[in-house]
Motif scaffolding. Structure first.
Motif, mmCIF file in Angstrom:
data_model
loop_
_atom_site.group_PDB
_atom_site.id
_atom_site.type_symbol
_atom_site.label_atom_id
_atom_site.label_comp_id
_atom_site.label_asym_id
_atom_site.label_seq_id
_atom_site.Cartn_x
_atom_site.Cartn_y
_atom_site.Cartn_z
ATOM 1 N N PHE A 177 49.627 70.622 41.763
ATOM 2 C CA PHE A 177 50.342 71.442 40.777
ATOM 3 C C PHE A 177 49.482 71.633 39.535
ATOM 4 N N LEU A 228 53.275 74.820 38.368
ATOM 5 C CA LEU A 228 53.128 75.819 39.434
ATOM 6 C C LEU A 228 52.407 75.157 40.599
ATOM 7 N N THR A 277 50.037 74.579 43.676
ATOM 8 C CA THR A 277 48.749 75.158 44.052
ATOM 9 C C THR A 277 48.579 75.088 45.571
ATOM 10 N N TYR A 308 58.390 77.822 48.924
ATOM 11 C CA TYR A 308 57.746 77.859 47.599
ATOM 12 C C TYR A 308 56.439 78.642 47.696
ATOM 13 N N LYS A 309 55.957 79.077 46.535
ATOM 14 C CA LYS A 309 54.808 79.992 46.500
ATOM 15 C C LYS A 309 53.475 79.236 46.527
ATOM 16 N N LYS A 335 49.637 78.590 47.168
ATOM 17 C CA LYS A 335 48.459 79.456 47.133
ATOM 18 C C LYS A 335 47.547 79.163 48.324
ATOM 19 N N ARG A 384 60.896 77.469 39.361
ATOM 20 C CA ARG A 384 59.616 78.036 38.941
ATOM 21 C C ARG A 384 58.772 78.460 40.153
ATOM 22 N N ASN A 385 59.004 77.852 41.289
ATOM 23 C CA ASN A 385 58.132 78.077 42.445
ATOM 24 C C ASN A 385 58.799 78.748 43.638
#
Lengths: 162, 773, 258
Positions: B308, B313, B315, B347-348, B350, B402-403
Motif C-alpha cells: 500500500f 491505496l 499497489t 479492489y483496484k 495495480k 478507497r480501493n
C-alpha cells in the motif's frame, strides 16, 4: 414370523407386521407404510428431519423402535393438512418462505405443530424448537418468522399465556 | 436471543421497455413448488419407488492408501435377496473427472483414501444389501499414505497417482504488472500465511440416484443433481457408453451448494448395479458415507503479500497457494483457479502475481462448494486487508472504500466490471451494524470487522460456452409452461424463472409453471453452478417468453387486424388500449383461435442466451462473466477470554445482485450463506489428520443451529445490471465469502489475537490469549 | 430380529427380564448403536409400567421414575426447585426432541461417560432402585457402574437438600451448538462443604469434596482424565474443567445464599 404393531397413524388404526420390532419407526413409515413425507437426514437423531409426533410429542422417528410405538398415536406430515385445508403451520411456512429445498421442512412442521399444541409459545420456546432441526438452506431466519406467524394463525392455540 | 432484523430491499424501477406487471418483479411471490414442499408430496430421490427396485450398498476402503490384492464376493452373492455384486471387473476401466480424469467407478488395483469405493451390492432391501456388503472380503496391502500437504510435497513423497509427479495435479503461475517494483515502491507491506480446512456441504438430503438400465442398452438416472446435462456427460464417460444412452432426470434436490454437481461415483455405481441386476437400483448415501464420498470444500494454504501507499491505496499483491486436492480431482482445479484470480475484482490492484499448486493427498477428494474458492481466498486476503488497515492507521471501512472497484473498472485478469455498487454495499453494511457508534464506544471483549467479495453470474468453464436455452409454450387455457433444463435445487430458481416468464408475458404467476429438468425432454442447460441461473437462464427464459409473446401478438394481429405493436397483454388478457379500446381477448381464447383453424399454429417461443464473457486462457486471463455480483459484510463478535469461545453477535450483509427479483428468495440466499459462513468459521470440523472424518456423522461435525445465528441485517444495494433479466444478477454464493475472514478479524479486534488456520476453535483462541499474556 | 414387549405390570416385565429379555425405555441409545451392536432379540419396554413413571416429593426429597423422559425431569417444578443441578443436567442433553424420547433411567443405564444426568445424580447423592426376579436393591448412582442381567432400574431417589444447599450444572458446548460436553461439572454446596462432580472424563464421573471452591476446581482439573477429541485437547479440557467447575460452584453458592 414377525411382530404385529398397532398404532393410530394420522387418525387411522394401522397394523403392520414387522420382522424386526427394533427397526426405526422412520423406516417402517417410509417403507411398508409408504409415507415418504418424513425424511431421513442422518439416522442418528441429530438433524431432526425425521421428526414425527408420538402421543403429541415431537420425537426423532429414526431413533424410535417401531415396537415402542405400539398402542400410541403417530402423526406425520401427511396427516397435517385437514383434507385440502392446510394446517396453520403449513400456511405460515408458505407465506413466510420458511423453507428452500424443503427436505428438512416436514421435521420443522411437525415440531412446530407440537409446540403450538401446547399453547402460544414464548420466543425462547420458538428458538428451542427450531434449534433441534438442522436446516442448511435458510439460516433459520425465515423459519423463525414462520413459527411466529403460525402462532398468530393457529386458532387452536391457547393465546396470551406467553 | 437476538431477533433477526431483515431490512426491506431497495428496488429501482428501471425502464423495462415492456408492459411489466410490477407486482411480479420485485415481489416475494409464493414459491411455485411451495405446496408440494410443505405437504410432504415433493419427490426427492429417496422417495422414488419403481417396480422391482433394488437397494444398493457400497464397500469402501478402510485404508488411506493400499493395493487391492483381491476381492472375494462369493459370500455376499449367497445372501438371500442379493441380485448384483460388482467390482472393478464390471466397469469399462475409464477414468473420469470434470477436468483431470483420475477416478474409476470402482477402484482398480489401488485405493487412495478412506472411503474409496471398491465394490457394491444390490438387494431387495437395504438391510440385505448392507449385510451382503459386509460379507465382501477385500485383501489389501497397505502403502505409505500422504496425509497432509507437507507430506505430499516432501521430496520423495509417496505418489498418490503415478502420473502426477511430486503429487502435483495442477500448477499455474501468473503475473500481471510488475509486482516486485510496486512492492518496492510501497510504504506499507503486510504479509502472512493462512490455511483453510475441509467443509462439507451437508445438505440435509444426501447424494443419491435411482438407476434403471434397460435391456435395450439405455440407462435412465433419477438424480438429485444440480447439473443434469453435465452429469450425463461425465457419467456416460465413466460408464463407457455414448451420451445418447444416458438419460438424467432431476428429482427434487434437498440442497446442493456445489456438493451435488456430479463429481462423485454414486450415480455411476447405481447404474452399474442396475446393468448387472437387470432391475432398477436406488443408491442413497448414508450420512457417514456422505462425509467420505462427497467432495467437500478444498483446503487452501495461502501466503499473501500486500503493498500500500501511505495514504492507503493498494499497489500490488503476491500470493502463493497450495491446495489439498485429496485423492481425486473433480472440480478442484477450477476452484483453485477461482481462488487465485477472482478476488482481484474487488479492489483496484495495480499488479498481481500468483503461484498456485493443486496437490494430491490420500484424503477425502475435494470439489465445488458455494463460493468456489472465494471464501478461502477471502479468509487469507481479507485478513491481510484488515491487518493493513491497522498498519496504515486507517479505519478499515475507509480503506475498503478507497480501493473498491467501480463500474468500468477492468481487473488485472480482464474482469470487466459492469454494474457495481460495491461502495454502496460497504457504506450500507457499516451503517447497518452501527460501525461509527460502535467504534466510538467500544465494548470489552467485543470486536468489529468488515469485508467484501465478488462473484460471477455464470462463468465460462466447460468449453467456450456459458449459455442457456428455454422454451415457453402458451397453453390453450391461457397459461404458460417454461421448459428448461436448469432445474431447481432448493433456491427457488423455478419460481424466479416463472416470475420472469410471467412478467414478460403479462400473465399472473399462478398461471406459469416449469418443467423438471430432463436431458431427454428439456432444453440443454449447464445447471445450478457459478451463481448463473437467474442471470443466464433468466435471460434465456425472457427471450423465450418474448418470442412466445411476439408470436401471440402477431397471430392476434392477423385475427383482429389490430397492428401487433398496438397489442399488449395485461393480466392474461389481450388489449389494444389505443387502437381498439373494446378489444378484450383472454390469452387462452387467442391461443385456441390460433390453433383450431386450418394450418393452425401453437405458440411456442424459443430463447437462448450466452453469457457475454470470455473463455479465460491457461493463466486465467479473460473476462469470465458478463456480470459480477458483490457483497460487503460487517460483523460484531464477542469473545469469552476464559474459554476462547467466539459468538457472532450481530452481522450486516449487503449484496449487489442488480434488481432483486424476489426479495424473500434473495434474502434467503444471503441468510443461508451467512449461516454456512458461520459454520465454516466456528463450528464445522472433524478431529484428525487434515480433518479426515473419524466419527463421520453429525455427532462430531456440527452445523450451525438456530441459536447460533446473530442479529442479522440483510439488505440489497440499489443496483441495475443492464445485461441481466429485468436488471438482475446472481446472488447464490456471494454472501458466504467474507464471513470466516471477518469473524477472524473481529476476534483480532476484540482480544488482539489473530487466527490463521480455520476453524476458529475456542481452543486456538484460548491458547493464543495465554501466549499473549 | 428383535421382539419388543410392552408389559403393563412390573411383574410381567420382571418375568420377561428373567427370561433373558433386556430392558428398553426410550431406546435412543440402543437405536443409535444399532449398526455396530445388533439389538438384543427380546426387549422389554418400560414406558407403560406405573412404577417407573412419575416425579414426586417424598420426605423433602424426590422420587423420579426411571421411565420419565428427560424433558419431563428438566421441566418439573419440584426438580427445578429442590435440585436444579439435576434439572439443568437433564435439560442440557441434546435437543428437546431427543429429551422427549430418552428417559432418565435409559440415560443412566447406558453408562456413557459423556452423559450429563448421571453426573448430577452422583453430585446430589441419588440412589437407584433396581428390581429383578431375585428381589430389589438400592444402590447409590455413584456405585452403579453396570447393569446386572435381569435387572431393571425402576426409579431414583434424591435426598432432601439440607437447609442452605445450592446446586448447579455447567456444560461447556465448545461450538455453541448442542452436542456432547467438552467438559461438564455438577456442584452441590452446603453450609458445611459440598461436592463437585466432573463428567466427560475417563472411568466414572470424578467426585471432589469441596472445602474451598478454587482448590476444588484446581484439584478436579489436575486429577480428572479427560480425553482428546474433536471438542478439545486434554490440556485444554483440563483448563476448562477448572473454569466450569468454578462457574458451577459460583452459581451453586449464589443459589445457596438466595
Amino acid at each position: 414370523m414377525g411382530q404385529q404393531v398397532r398404532f393410530l397413524l394420522n387418525g387411522e388404526e394401522t397394523e403392520v407386521t414387522v420382522a424386526d420390532a427394533g427397526r426405526p419407526l422412520l423406516e417402517v413409515l417410509r417403507g411398508p407404510l409408504g409415507l415418504t413425507g418424513t425424511k431421513s437426514g442422518c439416522a442418528t437423531g441429530y438433524c431432526g428431519a425425521c421428526t414425527v409426533l408420538v402421543d403429541g410429542a415431537a420425537v426423532p422417528s429414526c431413533l424410535l423402535m417401531v415396537g415402542l410405538a405400539d398402542g400410541r398415536e403417530v402423526r406425520t406430515v401427511e396427516g397435517l393438512a385437514d383434507g385440502r385445508r392446510l394446517d396453520p403451520v403449513q400456511e405460515a411456512f408458505l407465506s413466510e418462505s420458511g423453507f428452500q429445498c424443503g427436505f428438512c421442512t416436514p421435521g420443522h412442521l411437525m415440531a412446530v405443530r407440537a409446540l403450538l399444541d401446547q399453547g402460544r409459545p414464548t420466543d425462547a420456546q420458538v428458538d428451542a424448537t427450531v434449534d433441534g432441526n438442522f436446516c442448511r438452506c435458510t439460516g433459520y431466519v425465515k423459519i423463525r418468522d414462520a413459527v411466529r406467524t403460525a402462532a398468530d394463525l393457529d386458532e387452536g392455540g391457547v393465546r396470551g399465556n406467553a | 436471543m437476538a431477533t433477526p432484523d431483515v431490512t426491506a430491499p431497495d428496488l429501482t424501477e428501471p425502464d423495462l421497455g415492456l408492459a411489466v406487471e410490477p407486482s411480479i418483479i420485485g415481489t416475494s411471490v409464493q414459491r411455485v413448488d411451495g405446496i408440494d414442499k410443505i405437504t410432504g408430496r415433493a419427490q426427492f430421490v429417496g422417495d422414488v419407488r419403481l417396480p422391482r427396485m433394488l437397494y444398493g450398498a457400497v464397500v469402501r476402503s478402510p485404508h488411506a492408501h493400499a493395493i487391492v490384492k483381491s476381492v472375494d464376493t462369493s459370500r455376499a452373492r449367497r445372501v438371500p435377496g442379493v441380485h448384483a455384486v460388482i467390482t472393478s471387473a464390471d466397469h469399462a476401466h475409464r477414468k473420469w473427472g470434470a477436468f483431470r480424469p483420475d477416478l474409476y467407478p470402482l477402484a482398480v488395483d489401488r485405493v487412495r483414501y478412506v472411503g474409496d469405493e471398491v465394490a457394491a451390492v444390490a438387494a431387495t432391501d437395504p438391510e440385505s444389501a448392507l449385510r451382503a456388503a459386509e460379507l465382501i472380503t477385500v485383501e489389501y496391502e497397505p502403502l505409505p499414505a500422504v496425509l497432509d500437504l507437507d507430506a505430499a510435497m516432501a521430496d520423495g513423497a509417496q505418489l498418490v497417482h503415478d502420473d502426477a509427479e511430486g503429487n502435483v495435479a495442477h500448477h499455474f503461475t501468473l503475473e500481471r504488472g510488475n509486482v516486485d517494483e510496486w512492492l518496492a515502491r510501497s510504504d506499507v507491506v503486510v504479509e502472512g500465511t493462512w490455511q483453510t480446512t475441509r467443509q462439507w456441504h451437508s445438505s440435509i438430503e444426501t447424494i443419491g440416484c435411482v438407476a434403471d438400465w434397460s435391456p435395450g442398452g439405455r440407462v435412465t438416472l433419477w438424480c438429485n443433481t444440480q447439473t443434469p446435462f453435465l452429469a450425463r456427460q461425465r457419467y456416460a464417460t465413466a460408464l463407457g457408453v455414448p451420451e445418447s444412452q444416458v438419460r438424467v432426470i432431476q428429482t427434487e434436490v434437498g440442497g446442493g451448494f456445489g456438493g451435488k454437481s456430479g463429481d462423485d461415483n454414486t450415480s455411476v455405481i447405481a447404474a452399474l448395479l442396475s446393468k448387472v441386476a437387470g432391475r432398477p437400483v436406488q443408491l442413497l448415501l448414508s450420512r457417514e458415507e456422505e462425509f467420505l464420498a462427497s467432495r467437500p470444500r478444498i483446503p487452501l494454504r495461502f501466503t499473501v503479500k500486500l503493498g500500500f501507499t501511505r495514504d492507503g491505496l493498494v499497489t500490488a499483491k503476491d500470493i502463493a497457494v497450495v491446495a489439498d486436492n485429496g485423492a481425486y480431482t473433480g472440480k478442484s482445479q477450477a476452484v483453485l483457479g477461482a481462488a487465485t484470480v477472482r478476488h482481484d475484482a474487488i479492489y483496484k490492484y495495480k499488479a498481481v502475481r500468483a503461484d498456485s499448486r493443486l496437490v494430491y493427498t490420500n484424503l477425502v477428494p475435494t470439489g465445488a462448494f458455494r463460493g468456489f474458492g472465494n471464501p478461502s481466498a477471502d479468509w487469507a486476503v481479507g485478513q491481510a486487508w484488515d491487518l493493513a488497515a491497522g498498519e496504515l492507521g486507517i479505519d478499515v471501512v475507509d480503506l475498503l472504500l478507497r480501493n473498491a472497484v467501480e463500474p468500468g473498472w477492468v481487473s488485472p485478469h480482464n474482469h470487466r466490471i459492469g454494474s457495481c455498487e460495491l461502495k454502496q454495499c460497504i457504506e450500507k453494511a457499516a451503517e447497518l451494524i452501527g460501525w461509527r457508534e460502535k467504534r466510538a464506544n467500544p465494548t470489552p471483549n467485543r470486536g468489529l470487522a468488515i469485508g467484501a467479495s465478488v462473484h460471477v453470474s455464470g462463468r465460462r468453464s466447460f468449453g467456450d460456452y456459458d449459455g442457456s436455452s428455454a422454451i415457453v409454450r402458451l397453453t390453450e387455457d391461457g397459461r404458460a409452461t417454461v421448459i428448461a433444463g436448469e432445474g431447481e435445487i432448493g433456491t427457488g430458481a423455478r419460481t424466479t424463472l416463472c416470475q420472469i416468464a410471467a412478467a414478460t408475458l403479462g400473465l399472473s404467476i399462478s398461471d406459469v409453471s416449469m418443467s423438471t429438468a430432463d436431458t431427454e425432454l428439456t432444453t440443454h442447460a449447464l445447471g445450478a453452478l457459478a451463481s448463473r441461473v437467474t442471470y443466464v437462464a433468466g435471460n434465456a427464459v425472457r427471450e423465450a417468453a418474448l418470442a412466445a409473446r411476439n408470436q401471440l401478438l402477431d397471430g392476434v394481429s392477423t385475427l383482429t387486424g389490430v397492428p401487433a405493436a398496438e397489442l399488449d397483454v395485461v393480466d392474461g388478457v389481450l388489449v389494444a388500449p389505443a387502437a381498439d379500446p373494446d378489444l378484450r381477448m383472454p390469452v387462452g381464447a387467442a391461443v385456441r383461435k390460433l390453433i383450431y383453424r386450418p394450418g393452425g399454429t401453437p405458440i411456442v417461443g424459443v430463447g437462448a442466451f450466452d453469457n457475454p464473457s470470455e473463455f479465460p486462457d491457461e493463466s486465467r486471463f479473460g473476462n469470465e462473466s458478463g456480470a459480477y455480483n458483490f457483497v460487503a459484510e460487517a460483523a460484531e463478535v464477542e469473545v469469552d477470554p476464559a474459554t476462547g469461545a467466539v459468538r457472532v453477535v450481530e452481522l450486516a450483509a449487503v449484496a449487489d445482485c442488480g434488481t432483486v427479483l424476489n426479495p424473500a428468495l434473495a434474502q434467503g440466499q444471503v441468510e443461508g450463506a451467512v449461516a454456512q459462513g458461520i459454520g465454516m468459521a466456528l463450528t464445522e470440523w472433524f478431529d484428525g489428520p487434515s480433518a479426515t472424518p473419524d466419527r463421520a456423522n453429525y455427532v462430531d461435525y456440527k452445523l450451525p443451529t438456530a441459536g447460533l445465528m446473530p442479529k442479522l441485517h440483510v439488505a440489497f444495494a440499489d443496483s441495475y445490471e443492464p445485461t441481466g433479466p429485468f436488471g438482475a444478477k446472481g446472488v447464490g454464493e456471494i454472501a458466504l465469502d467474507p464471513i470466516p475472514a471477518i469473524v477472524a478479524s473481529a476476534v483480532a479486534d476484540a482480544v488482539g489475537v489473530r487466527i490463521h488456520e480455520l476453524p476458529i476453535t475456542p481452543e486456538k483462541v484460548f491458547w493464543a490469549l495465554q501466549e499473549d499474556e | 430380529m428383535t421382539t419388543v414387549h410392552v408389559p403393563t405390570t412390573l411383574a410381567s416385565a420382571i418375568a420377561l427380564l428373567d427370561d433373558g429379555a433386556q430392558p428398553v425405555s426410550g431406546g435412543v441409545g440402543l437405536s443409535l448403536r444399532r449398526r455396530e451392536n445388533a439389538l438384543p432379540g427380546s426387549l422389554v419396554a418400560t414406558h407403560r409400567l406405573p412404577q417407573s413413571r412419575g416425579i414426586t416429593v417424598i420426605d423433602g426429597g424426590l422420587r423420579i421414575g426411571a421411565g420419565e423422559p428427560l424433558e419431563a425431569v428438566a421441566a418439573h417444578p419440584d426438580v427445578r426447585a429442590l435440585w436444579p443441578v439435576v434439572a439443568e443436567a437433564a435439560a442440557s442433553v441434546a435437543t428437546g426432541r431427543i429429551r422427549r424420547a430418552a428417559t432418565l433411567g435409559g440415560n443412566v443405564a447406558a453408562f456413557d461417560p459423556s452423559h450429563d444426568p448421571p453426573v448430577a445424580l452422583v453430585a446430589v447423592g441419588a440412589t437407584a432402585r433396581l428390581v429383578s426376579a431375585r428381589g430389589e436393591r438400592t444402590v447409590p448412582v455413584r456405585e452403579l457402574t453396570e447393569q446386572v442381567s435381569g435387572e431393571l432400574i425402576v426409579d431414583f431417589h434424591l435426598p432432601a437438600p439440607e437447609l442452605g444447599t445450592g446446586s448447579a450444572y455447567e456444560k461447556f458446548l465448545v461450538r455453541g451448538v448442542w452436542e456432547y460436553a467438552c467438559v461438564s461439572a455438577a456442584a452441590v454446596v452446603t453450609p458445611a462443604g459440598g461436592t463437585l462432580v466432573v463428567g466427560s472424563v475417563r472411568n466414572a464421573p470424578l467426585v471432589v469434596p469441596v472445602t474451598d471452591d478454587d482448590l476444588a476446581a484446581e484439584s478436579a482439573s489436575r486429577t480428572a482424565e479427560p480425553w482428546s477429541d474433536v471438542r478439545g485437547s486434554v490440556a485444554y479440557k483440563r483448563r476448562m474443567i477448572a473454569e466450569f467447575s468454578r462457574r458451577a460452584l459460583r452459581t451453586a453458592r449464589e443459589r445457596a445464599a438466595a
